[in-house]
Design a protein around this motif. Structure first.
Motif, PDB file in Angstrom:
ATOM      1  N   ALA A   1       0.851  -1.370   0.038  1.00  0.00           N
ATOM      2  CA  ALA A   1       0.013   0.055   0.021  1.00  0.00           C
ATOM      3  C   ALA A   1       0.973   1.224  -0.011  1.00  0.00           C
ATOM      4  CB  ALA A   1      -1.025  -0.053   1.322  1.00  0.00           C
ATOM      5  N   PHE A   2       1.798   1.071   0.950  1.00  0.00           N
ATOM      6  CA  PHE A   2       2.670   2.324   0.835  1.00  0.00           C
ATOM      7  C   PHE A   2       3.471   2.421  -0.352  1.00  0.00           C
ATOM      8  CE2 PHE A   2       2.194   2.803   5.337  1.00  0.00           C
ATOM      9  CZ  PHE A   2       2.021   3.998   5.536  1.00  0.00           C
ATOM     10  N   SER A   3       3.950   1.499  -1.070  1.00  0.00           N
ATOM     11  CA  SER A   3       4.679   1.620  -2.366  1.00  0.00           C
ATOM     12  C   SER A   3       3.915   2.187  -3.245  1.00  0.00           C
ATOM     13  CB  SER A   3       5.201  -0.085  -2.665  1.00  0.00           C
ATOM     14  OG  SER A   3       5.106  -0.248  -3.885  1.00  0.00           O
ATOM     15  N   GLN A   4       2.742   1.704  -3.185  1.00  0.00           N
ATOM     16  CA  GLN A   4       1.757   2.327  -4.329  1.00  0.00           C
ATOM     17  C   GLN A   4       1.441   3.645  -4.024  1.00  0.00           C
ATOM     18  OE1 GLN A   4       0.900   1.137  -6.951  1.00  0.00           O
ATOM     19  NE2 GLN A   4      -0.792   2.287  -7.584  1.00  0.00           N
ATOM     20  N   PHE A   5       1.296   3.939  -2.726  1.00  0.00           N
ATOM     21  CA  PHE A   5       1.029   5.566  -2.520  1.00  0.00           C
ATOM     22  C   PHE A   5       1.990   6.434  -2.794  1.00  0.00           C
ATOM     23  CE2 PHE A   5       0.551   9.019   0.932  1.00  0.00           C
ATOM     24  CZ  PHE A   5      -0.802   9.391   0.500  1.00  0.00           C
ATOM     25  N   MET A   6       3.476   5.989  -2.552  1.00  0.00           N
ATOM     26  CA  MET A   6       4.472   6.908  -2.645  1.00  0.00           C
ATOM     27  C   MET A   6       5.075   6.748  -4.217  1.00  0.00           C
ATOM     28  SD  MET A   6       5.285   7.982   0.355  1.00  0.00           S
ATOM     29  CE  MET A   6       5.033   7.695   2.065  1.00  0.00           C
ATOM     30  N   GLY A   7       4.333   5.583  -4.810  1.00  0.00           N
ATOM     31  CA  GLY A   7       5.132   5.602  -6.249  1.00  0.00           C
ATOM     32  C   GLY A   7       6.444   5.081  -6.420  1.00  0.00           C
ATOM     33  N   ASP A   8       6.877   4.363  -5.300  1.00  0.00           N
ATOM     34  CA  ASP A   8       8.113   3.911  -5.299  1.00  0.00           C
ATOM     35  C   ASP A   8       8.113   2.386  -5.656  1.00  0.00           C
ATOM     36  OD1 ASP A   8      10.782   3.156  -5.086  1.00  0.00           O
ATOM     37  OD2 ASP A   8      10.993   4.472  -3.228  1.00  0.00           O
ATOM     38  N   GLN A   9       8.646   1.568  -6.278  1.00  0.00           N
ATOM     39  CA  GLN A   9       8.689   0.149  -6.647  1.00  0.00           C
ATOM     40  C   GLN A   9       9.492  -0.488  -5.512  1.00  0.00           C
ATOM     41  OE1 GLN A   9       6.043  -0.796  -8.379  1.00  0.00           O
ATOM     42  NE2 GLN A   9       5.664   1.030  -8.911  1.00  0.00           N
ATOM     43  N   SER A  10      10.422   0.268  -4.784  1.00  0.00           N
ATOM     44  CA  SER A  10      11.131  -0.339  -4.027  1.00  0.00           C
ATOM     45  C   SER A  10      10.314  -1.315  -2.667  1.00  0.00           C
ATOM     46  CB  SER A  10      12.284   0.531  -3.113  1.00  0.00           C
ATOM     47  OG  SER A  10      12.874   1.280  -4.264  1.00  0.00           O
ATOM     48  N   GLY A  11       9.390  -0.869  -2.303  1.00  0.00           N
ATOM     49  CA  GLY A  11       8.563  -1.547  -1.397  1.00  0.00           C
ATOM     50  C   GLY A  11       8.165  -2.932  -2.078  1.00  0.00           C
ATOM     51  N   GLN A  12       7.983  -3.141  -3.103  1.00  0.00           N
ATOM     52  CA  GLN A  12       7.651  -4.336  -3.461  1.00  0.00           C
ATOM     53  C   GLN A  12       8.924  -5.343  -3.645  1.00  0.00           C
ATOM     54  OE1 GLN A  12       5.302  -4.465  -7.295  1.00  0.00           O
ATOM     55  NE2 GLN A  12       4.016  -2.611  -6.813  1.00  0.00           N
ATOM     56  N   ILE A  13       9.766  -4.701  -3.883  1.00  0.00           N
ATOM     57  CA  ILE A  13      11.290  -5.419  -3.613  1.00  0.00           C
ATOM     58  C   ILE A  13      11.251  -6.076  -2.231  1.00  0.00           C
ATOM     59  CG2 ILE A  13      13.393  -5.568  -4.011  1.00  0.00           C
ATOM     60  CD1 ILE A  13      12.513  -5.055  -6.675  1.00  0.00           C
ATOM     61  N   LEU A  14      11.093  -5.262  -1.248  1.00  0.00           N
ATOM     62  CA  LEU A  14      11.206  -5.673   0.101  1.00  0.00           C
ATOM     63  C   LEU A  14      10.046  -6.863   0.319  1.00  0.00           C
ATOM     64  CD1 LEU A  14      12.733  -5.280   2.399  1.00  0.00           C
ATOM     65  CD2 LEU A  14      11.022  -3.254   3.310  1.00  0.00           C
ATOM     66  N   VAL A  15       8.920  -6.674  -0.269  1.00  0.00           N
ATOM     67  CA  VAL A  15       7.865  -7.845   0.134  1.00  0.00           C
ATOM     68  C   VAL A  15       8.501  -9.173  -0.719  1.00  0.00           C
ATOM     69  CG1 VAL A  15       5.510  -8.676  -0.865  1.00  0.00           C
ATOM     70  CG2 VAL A  15       5.906  -6.395  -0.084  1.00  0.00           C
ATOM     71  N   PHE A  16       8.895  -9.255  -1.787  1.00  0.00           N
ATOM     72  CA  PHE A  16       9.844 -10.158  -2.388  1.00  0.00           C
ATOM     73  C   PHE A  16      10.916 -11.051  -1.237  1.00  0.00           C
ATOM     74  CE2 PHE A  16       8.610  -8.951  -6.594  1.00  0.00           C
ATOM     75  CZ  PHE A  16       8.184 -10.247  -6.999  1.00  0.00           C
ATOM     76  N   PHE A  17      11.405 -10.019  -0.581  1.00  0.00           N
ATOM     77  CA  PHE A  17      12.629 -10.673   0.310  1.00  0.00           C
ATOM     78  C   PHE A  17      11.662 -11.192   1.527  1.00  0.00           C
ATOM     79  CE2 PHE A  17      15.735  -7.266  -1.196  1.00  0.00           C
ATOM     80  CZ  PHE A  17      16.016  -8.302  -2.179  1.00  0.00           C
TER      81      PHE A  17
END
Lengths: 222, 100
Positions: free
Chosen positions: B48-64
């Motif tokens: 949700a935050f990755s989408q809100f901020m427009g930063d895909q790095s959050g999705q990378i963290l989800v992978f980890f």
């Protein structure tokens, strides 16, 4: 429309989680976890994380859930009823869980909550927190540029989510680029971690060979 | 209400359910499932935050997080199975060999 679908997925997720945590039958718990994972995958899709939603289905539903069901089958006798903790600890646990919920909500909605701020020319203006932002668009991703510009006009308010997802080419390109540039070292380290953990799991779970079996193995190898 | 707060509320509810399941239940396998629930709640927040901020790095963290969850499930279930082989139970109250 967006909200209705969101509520459906959210209800599936939370309902499945409730059954998982409180069902007396362990098999029911395992299968309702399936619904939770599906609901979360749906929520991922609604947050434009399409690649992650597919990964969620592959890894959680296809891997972890199967592993858990195997664990259930290997360790529980059919017909055993899971006994929960005593009533005293139950009260403590419930209060602790509710307190945790309150703390999380306070963190989500209290961080940088509404406050007045003095701008450069001395005027005070109200700044709202990010979690309760109504004017800022829900998605800041670049797939959403049209909606962003539209929503930044104050009279429009929140963006039309259906329109915002038009023309999205998915996130897999950007994720792949990030993995092989900024996050290359963690990516390699985590692949080593999962290899080691799989080897360790097989080592821990295997049966200890008896003396005769060891002797047989030695005679075969010689 | 913005969509971000909807996501955050669902994630907080999910985390609460997971935490209460860990505290309520006695079966180790169910506790594992509840830990997975909590990890999923955190993943939902990250998305949700990755989408809100427009930063895909959050999705990378989800992978980890997902990878660590898979490793944890594999090793944890292996430990549970070997404990079950020795003690014939997976109830945490009965696994009290370290009691003083």
């Amino acid at each position: 429309m967006f909200d209705i679908i969101f509520y459906i997925f959210g209800a599936i997720t939370v309902g499945g989680a409730l059954v998982t945590a409180f069902a007396r039958n362990i098999v029911y718990a395992a299968f309702s976890l399936l619904f939770t994972f599906f609901g979360i995958a749906g929520l991922y899709i609604m947050a434009n994380a399409d690649f992650l939603a597919v990964t969620q289905l592959l890894v959680y539903v296809g891997g972890i859930l199967i592993l858990l069901i195997f664990g259930v089958m290997l360790t529980s006798r059919i017909g055993t009823v899971d006994i929960r903790v005593g009533t005293g600890s139950r009260w403590v646990a419930g209060i602790m869980a509710l307190g945790l919920f309150a703390i999380l909500c306070a963190a989500f909605f209290g961080t940088a909550a509404t406050h007045t701020e003095k701008s450069a020319d001395g005027k005070s203006q109200v700044v709202t927190s990010w979690a309760t932002h109504a004017t800022r668009p829900w998605s800041g991703s670049k797939w959403n540029q049209d909606a962003t510009t539209e929503a930044l006009k104050p009279k429009y308010g929140a963006p039309d989510e259906v329109k915002s997802n038009e023309g999205s080419s998915g996130t897999s390109v950007e994720i792949g680029t990030l993995f092989l540039t900024d996050y290359l070292l963690p990516f390699e380290v985590i692949s080593v971690l999962i290899l080691v953990s799989l080897l360790g799991a097989t080592m821990i779970a295997r049966k200890e060979p008896t003396k005769e079996e060891e002797a047989i193995a030695e005679s075969v190898s010689v | 209400m913005s969509s971000l707060s909807n996501y955050l509320i669902v994630s907080a509810i999910l985390f609460m359910i997971g935490a209460s399941g860990v505290m309520f239940r006695k079966n180790v396998i169910v506790i594992f499932m509840c830990v997975e629930l909590m990890l999923n709640a955190v993943n939902l927040t990250l998305i949700a935050f990755s989408q809100f901020m427009g930063d895909q790095s959050g999705q990378i963290l989800v992978f980890f997080v997902m990878t660590v969850a898979a490793a944890e499930a594999a090793v944890g279930l292996a430990i549970v199975i070997s404990v079950y082989r020795n003690k014939e139970t997976v109830e945490i109250d009965k696994l009290n060999l370290l009691k003083g």
